[in-house]
Design a protein around this motif. Structure first.
Motif, PDB file in Angstrom:
ATOM      1  N   GLY A   1      -4.530  14.071 -22.763  1.00 46.49           N
ATOM      2  CA  GLY A   1      -6.344  13.430 -22.581  1.00 46.49           C
ATOM      3  C   GLY A   1      -5.343  12.771 -22.126  1.00 46.49           C
ATOM      4  N   VAL A   2      -7.049  11.819 -21.682  1.00 48.65           N
ATOM      5  CA  VAL A   2      -6.927  10.852 -20.750  1.00 48.65           C
ATOM      6  C   VAL A   2      -5.919   9.959 -21.058  1.00 48.65           C
ATOM      7  CG1 VAL A   2      -8.538   9.253 -19.543  1.00 48.65           C
ATOM      8  CG2 VAL A   2      -8.975  11.935 -20.610  1.00 48.65           C
ATOM      9  N   ARG A   3      -5.765   9.467 -19.835  1.00 48.88           N
ATOM     10  CA  ARG A   3      -3.953   8.353 -19.934  1.00 48.88           C
ATOM     11  C   ARG A   3      -4.593   7.768 -18.720  1.00 48.88           C
ATOM     12  NH1 ARG A   3      -0.202  10.159 -23.550  1.00 48.88           N
ATOM     13  NH2 ARG A   3      -0.426   7.984 -23.888  1.00 48.88           N
ATOM     14  N   PRO A   4      -4.616   5.749 -18.847  1.00 47.37           N
ATOM     15  CA  PRO A   4      -4.513   5.483 -17.677  1.00 47.37           C
ATOM     16  C   PRO A   4      -2.881   5.157 -16.550  1.00 47.37           C
ATOM     17  CG  PRO A   4      -5.248   4.193 -19.711  1.00 47.37           C
ATOM     18  CD  PRO A   4      -4.495   5.690 -20.309  1.00 47.37           C
ATOM     19  N   ALA A   5      -2.920   4.955 -15.408  1.00 53.35           N
ATOM     20  CA  ALA A   5      -1.854   4.126 -14.909  1.00 53.35           C
ATOM     21  C   ALA A   5      -2.438   3.371 -13.996  1.00 53.35           C
ATOM     22  CB  ALA A   5      -1.904   5.229 -13.825  1.00 53.35           C
ATOM     23  N   TYR A   6      -1.654   2.778 -13.444  1.00 52.71           N
ATOM     24  CA  TYR A   6      -2.444   1.526 -12.708  1.00 52.71           C
ATOM     25  C   TYR A   6      -0.746   1.384 -11.262  1.00 52.71           C
ATOM     26  CZ  TYR A   6       1.316  -2.765 -12.751  1.00 52.71           C
ATOM     27  OH  TYR A   6       2.333  -3.680 -13.100  1.00 52.71           O
ATOM     28  N   ILE A   7      -1.609   1.048 -10.247  1.00 53.41           N
ATOM     29  CA  ILE A   7      -0.982  -0.171  -8.927  1.00 53.41           C
ATOM     30  C   ILE A   7      -1.690  -0.887  -8.915  1.00 53.41           C
ATOM     31  CG2 ILE A   7      -0.003   0.759  -6.056  1.00 53.41           C
ATOM     32  CD1 ILE A   7      -0.996   3.427  -6.552  1.00 53.41           C
ATOM     33  N   GLY A   8      -0.270  -1.875  -8.258  1.00 46.85           N
ATOM     34  CA  GLY A   8      -0.708  -3.351  -8.373  1.00 46.85           C
ATOM     35  C   GLY A   8      -1.344  -3.784  -7.026  1.00 46.85           C
ATOM     36  N   PHE A   9      -1.705  -4.938  -6.656  1.00 47.21           N
ATOM     37  CA  PHE A   9      -2.646  -5.086  -4.988  1.00 47.21           C
ATOM     38  C   PHE A   9      -2.284  -6.831  -5.113  1.00 47.21           C
ATOM     39  CE2 PHE A   9      -3.447  -0.971  -5.741  1.00 47.21           C
ATOM     40  CZ  PHE A   9      -3.868   0.045  -4.869  1.00 47.21           C
ATOM     41  N   ASP A  10      -2.214  -6.942  -4.168  1.00 48.22           N
ATOM     42  CA  ASP A  10      -1.282  -8.224  -4.306  1.00 48.22           C
ATOM     43  C   ASP A  10      -3.191  -8.803  -2.815  1.00 48.22           C
ATOM     44  OD1 ASP A  10      -0.079  -9.408  -6.239  1.00 48.22           O
ATOM     45  OD2 ASP A  10       1.459  -9.958  -4.502  1.00 48.22           O
ATOM     46  N   ALA A  11      -3.475  -9.777  -3.145  1.00 48.59           N
ATOM     47  CA  ALA A  11      -4.477 -10.497  -2.483  1.00 48.59           C
ATOM     48  C   ALA A  11      -4.413 -11.057  -1.141  1.00 48.59           C
ATOM     49  CB  ALA A  11      -5.496 -11.306  -3.403  1.00 48.59           C
ATOM     50  N   THR A  12      -3.181 -10.586  -0.298  1.00 46.45           N
ATOM     51  CA  THR A  12      -2.598 -11.465   0.946  1.00 46.45           C
ATOM     52  C   THR A  12      -3.696 -11.646   2.015  1.00 46.45           C
ATOM     53  OG1 THR A  12      -1.526  -9.348   1.822  1.00 46.45           O
ATOM     54  CG2 THR A  12      -0.216 -11.240  -0.324  1.00 46.45           C
ATOM     55  N   ALA A  13      -4.452 -10.531   2.408  1.00 47.84           N
ATOM     56  CA  ALA A  13      -5.515 -10.357   3.319  1.00 47.84           C
ATOM     57  C   ALA A  13      -6.425 -10.139   2.779  1.00 47.84           C
ATOM     58  CB  ALA A  13      -4.914  -9.491   4.691  1.00 47.84           C
ATOM     59  N   LYS A  14      -7.658 -10.204   3.415  1.00 47.23           N
ATOM     60  CA  LYS A  14      -9.196  -9.904   3.161  1.00 47.23           C
ATOM     61  C   LYS A  14      -9.579  -8.412   3.274  1.00 47.23           C
ATOM     62  CE  LYS A  14     -10.954 -13.647   4.947  1.00 47.23           C
ATOM     63  NZ  LYS A  14     -12.174 -14.709   6.076  1.00 47.23           N
ATOM     64  N   SER A  15      -8.556  -7.312   3.853  1.00 45.25           N
ATOM     65  CA  SER A  15      -8.387  -5.729   2.997  1.00 45.25           C
ATOM     66  C   SER A  15      -7.251  -5.109   2.677  1.00 45.25           C
ATOM     67  CB  SER A  15      -9.122  -5.858   4.975  1.00 45.25           C
ATOM     68  OG  SER A  15      -9.017  -4.295   5.147  1.00 45.25           O
ATOM     69  N   LEU A  16      -7.247  -4.499   2.834  1.00 44.89           N
ATOM     70  CA  LEU A  16      -5.655  -3.788   2.436  1.00 44.89           C
ATOM     71  C   LEU A  16      -5.669  -3.019   3.961  1.00 44.89           C
ATOM     72  CD1 LEU A  16      -6.459  -1.756  -0.885  1.00 44.89           C
ATOM     73  CD2 LEU A  16      -4.538  -3.864   0.133  1.00 44.89           C
ATOM     74  N   HIS A  17      -4.323  -2.462   4.489  1.00 48.69           N
ATOM     75  CA  HIS A  17      -4.457  -1.654   5.999  1.00 48.69           C
ATOM     76  C   HIS A  17      -3.848  -0.318   5.659  1.00 48.69           C
ATOM     77  CE1 HIS A  17      -0.001  -2.439   5.450  1.00 48.69           C
ATOM     78  NE2 HIS A  17      -0.125  -3.962   6.037  1.00 48.69           N
ATOM     79  N   VAL A  18      -3.683   0.875   6.547  1.00 49.48           N
ATOM     80  CA  VAL A  18      -3.681   2.055   6.430  1.00 49.48           C
ATOM     81  C   VAL A  18      -2.175   1.967   5.170  1.00 49.48           C
ATOM     82  CG1 VAL A  18      -2.521   3.083   7.669  1.00 49.48           C
ATOM     83  CG2 VAL A  18      -4.919   2.653   9.029  1.00 49.48           C
ATOM     84  N   GLY A  19      -1.015   1.226   5.554  1.00 55.51           N
ATOM     85  CA  GLY A  19       0.375   1.179   5.059  1.00 55.51           C
ATOM     86  C   GLY A  19      -0.331   1.206   2.975  1.00 55.51           C
ATOM     87  N   SER A  20      -1.217   0.591   2.744  1.00 58.56           N
ATOM     88  CA  SER A  20      -1.901   1.039   1.291  1.00 58.56           C
ATOM     89  C   SER A  20      -2.258   1.968   1.621  1.00 58.56           C
ATOM     90  CB  SER A  20      -2.200  -0.570   0.940  1.00 58.56           C
ATOM     91  OG  SER A  20      -1.936  -1.229   1.077  1.00 58.56           O
TER      92      SER A  20
END
Length: 418
Positions: A35-54
């Motif tokens: 069935g539907v299962r949750p997964a996560y990825i964490g993103f720290d807020a070190t800049a006002k945008s993520l970049h292509v590396g993320s």
């Protein structure tokens, strides 16, 4: 790896090149069939945008939702106050709460282009902030209930920490706590939302394993970890980094045209791999396009640029970027979608040096770089070689926009506001 996946998600991860390692392929596979299962990825807020590396992690969350499951984007409002030491040579600068909140607001704009948070579907994405549970922790209770499950000896053995210590570079107690807080995040997400999977880059392997162990020890729940490879381009450069700086995903920090151009400039050897990772074209088509040679590979690069830019900025931005590129490169024109520097009469005054304009338009990092560019015959103004570093530009010269160029691929417009 000879494992044959049963779930759609694990199959996609394997065939498209997302998968570096998994703590339990079979266990995760079978869990995803229930069935539907949750997964996560964490993103720290070190800049006002993520970049292509993320972007590889964002695409993993997108595929997780497309294969029927619930992605969780976890904003590190709490952990950003500490800073992830993984594979860093020095401690991250500490940010204020106001800076962190501002960065989170900027990062949130990116995710809505890739992930659905608004539908009524059972796998509607969640966006959470770990400050919700980390900010109010009682330190003594946390040490007693959570800290006792962590072996310092084992934590010192993780490559992300070991490499720092081997170079005799300082690792503060504050940073050392980061992996405990990330492990606590995983347990808390499992307890609150039934989250069974944490994903991340391969540099997060130790942190992910800590979370799995903590969740088993404290609440006796089975959870899993999956990592993606840390990408470099075929010439060994870190993905998303260029001589001009990071390729940001937010349009106000890197224009859609510049974003499109970054992908159009992909080296031939990376085209097929990047099509699999960063687009949703069928794998067979990615392989066919990646195998093209000579001038034909350039058509594949345009497809790559259009597909990636469409996902990030929308089809209109991709079409405008391609039209501008054709105008600039094939017809020698100006192109309406080029990055534009608008000057007011007050900015211009009695005149501004061409060196300042090159820096202000983002084509050089400093006046020294701009002068070097001119001296090495790499600068042009309206497609004509620029040889005089002392050239002054006045209002008359800007009666119509001028085009500045750095090399063959980087251009900007300069115009005077009325």
């Amino acid at each position: 790896m000879t494992y044959t996946p049963k779930s759609d998600f694990v199959a996609v991860m394997m065939e498209r090149g997302f998968l570096a390692d998994c703590t339990d392929y079979q266990g995760l596979d079978e869990a995803l069939l229930q069935g539907v299962r949750p997964a996560y990825i964490g993103f720290d807020a070190t800049a006002k945008s993520l970049h292509v590396g993320s972007l590889i992690q964002i695409m993993m969350l997108r595929w997780f939702q497309k294969t029927g499951h619930q992605p969780i984007t976890l904003m590190g409002g709490g952990t950003t106050k500490v800073g992830d030491p993984s594979f860093r040579a020095d401690e991250r600068p500490l940010l204020t709460e106001a800076q962190i909140d501002e960065n989170i607001a900027g990062i949130k704009k990116v995710f809505s282009a890739y992930i659905d948070y608004d539908s009524d579907a059972p796998n509607k994405a969640l966006m959470l902030n770990n400050a919700e549970w980390l900010d109010d922790l009682n330190y003594l209770e946390f040490l007693r209930d959570i800290g006792r499950h962590f072996s310092v000896n084992r934590m010192l053995s993780f490559e992300s920490v070991k490499s720092r210590l081997d170079r005799e570079q300082s690792l503060s107690f504050l940073e050392f706590n980061y992996m405990i807080l990330q492990a606590y995040d995983f347990m808390e997400l499992n307890r609150r939302y039934g989250c069974i999977l944490q994903m991340g880059g391969s540099d997060q392997w130790g942190n992910i394993v800590n979370g799995i162990d903590l969740t088993r020890r404290v609440i006796d729940h089975e959870v899993y970890g999956l990592t993606s490879p840390l990408l470099t381009t075929s010439d060994g450069k870190k993905m998303g980094k260029t001589a001009e700086g990071a390729i940001w995903l937010n349009a106000e920090m890197r224009s859609p045209y510049e974003f499109w151009q970054f992908w159009r400039n992909t080296t031939d050897a990376d085209v097929g791999r990047f099509l699999k990772l960063y687009t949703e074209l069928p794998v067979e088509e990615c392989e066919r396009l990646g195998a093209l040679a000579g001038s034909e590979i350039n058509a594949a690069k345009v497809i790559l640029a259009n597909e990636v830019t469409t996902l990030c900025h929308g089809p209109g931005a991709a079409a405008a970027a391609e039209a501008t590129a054709r105008e600039v490169f094939e017809k020698g024109g100006v192109g309406d979608d080029l990055p534009t520097l608008s000057l007011s009469p007050a900015d211009l005054g009695d005149g501004i040096s061409i060196v300042q304009l090159i820096v202000k338009s983002g084509l050089a990092k400093s006046g020294k770089d701009a002068k070097r560019l001119i001296a090495e015959h790499g600068a042009k103004i309206d497609d004509q070689p620029l040889t005089d570093a002392g050239l002054m530009i006045d209002a008359g010269a800007l009666s119509s926009p001028i085009k500045l160029s750095a090399g063959k691929k980087r251009h900007a417009l300069v115009r005077l506001d009325s």
